[in-house]
Design a protein around this motif. Structure first.
Motif, mmCIF file in Angstrom:
data_model
loop_
_atom_site.group_PDB
_atom_site.id
_atom_site.type_symbol
_atom_site.label_atom_id
_atom_site.label_comp_id
_atom_site.label_asym_id
_atom_site.label_seq_id
_atom_site.Cartn_x
_atom_site.Cartn_y
_atom_site.Cartn_z
ATOM 1 N N SER A 7 4.798 9.303 31.957
ATOM 2 C CA SER A 7 3.515 9.289 31.229
ATOM 3 C C SER A 7 3.702 9.503 29.733
ATOM 4 C CB SER A 7 2.558 10.340 31.805
ATOM 5 O OG SER A 7 2.276 10.053 33.145
ATOM 6 N N LYS A 64 -9.514 8.032 26.153
ATOM 7 C CA LYS A 64 -8.517 8.722 26.965
ATOM 8 C C LYS A 64 -8.804 8.510 28.449
ATOM 9 C CE LYS A 64 -5.312 12.082 27.356
ATOM 10 N NZ LYS A 64 -3.931 11.830 27.115
ATOM 11 N N LYS A 65 -10.100 8.563 28.846
ATOM 12 C CA LYS A 65 -10.464 8.352 30.241
ATOM 13 C C LYS A 65 -10.071 6.953 30.700
ATOM 14 C CE LYS A 65 -14.383 11.518 30.141
ATOM 15 N NZ LYS A 65 -15.844 11.629 30.179
ATOM 16 N N GLU A 93 -6.319 6.759 31.016
ATOM 17 C CA GLU A 93 -5.819 7.476 32.188
ATOM 18 C C GLU A 93 -5.962 6.638 33.453
ATOM 19 O OE1 GLU A 93 -7.771 11.264 32.337
ATOM 20 O OE2 GLU A 93 -6.541 12.097 30.730
ATOM 21 N N GLU A 113 -3.261 4.018 33.293
ATOM 22 C CA GLU A 113 -1.943 4.622 33.537
ATOM 23 C C GLU A 113 -1.746 4.921 35.023
ATOM 24 O OE1 GLU A 113 0.543 4.981 31.388
ATOM 25 O OE2 GLU A 113 -0.660 4.180 29.758
ATOM 26 N N LYS A 114 -2.783 5.411 35.696
ATOM 27 C CA LYS A 114 -2.671 5.702 37.133
ATOM 28 C C LYS A 114 -2.422 4.432 37.929
ATOM 29 C CE LYS A 114 -5.360 9.950 37.306
ATOM 30 N NZ LYS A 114 -6.596 10.596 37.757
#
Length: 137
Positions: A47, A103-104, A107, A110-111
């Motif tokens: 990450s 950022k949300k 994220e 990224e997940k």
């Protein structure tokens, strides 16, 4: 497969730069950029940042704030002060536990990406298609 010269030039470039040209004794020469330098697998699994997009985004933000190439000294200072207030407010929000909207979204991306590389498809084309679809979401 037989490609015309234009495609072969591109393939030669990538082989020379990122993979290493195949020598006469069937071993590869060292590429211009080693795989450890350009491969993002480990950075993704840990990450870590993979781009400098945040820097570029801030540069765009500053440009939009000034809205001119050569502001006067007083305009420049006032815009910096205004930006400092906005940045301070962002820091206060972050310290209070609020997560920025960008950022949300990142994220979630990224997940999904981590899931794809942790559980790869058996077929490489399906895997690449899944990654491409994830990027375009």
């Amino acid at each position: 497969m037989d490609l015309d010269d234009e495609y072969q030039t591109v393939l030669d470039y990538f082989e020379e730069t990122y993979i290493g040209r195949l020598g006469a004794n069937h071993t590869r020469r060292k590429p211009l950029f080693t795989i450890d330098f350009w491969n993002m697998f480990h950075r993704t699994t840990q990450s870590l940042m993979r781009t400098n997009n945040s820097t570029e985004a801030y540069h765009r933000r500053i440009n939009s704030i000034f809205q001119c190439s050569h502001p006067t000294l007083w305009v420049f200072l006032q815009k910096l002060i205004d930006e400092q207030y906005v940045t301070h407010a962002d820091v206060v929000h972050i310290k209070s536990g609020q997560v920025p909207k960008s950022k949300k979204k990142n994220e979630r991306f990224e997940k999904r990406l981590l899931h794809l590389i942790s559980n790869p498809h058996q077929d490489i084309l399906t895997q690449l298609d899944s990654i491409a679809n994830n990027i375009s979401l």
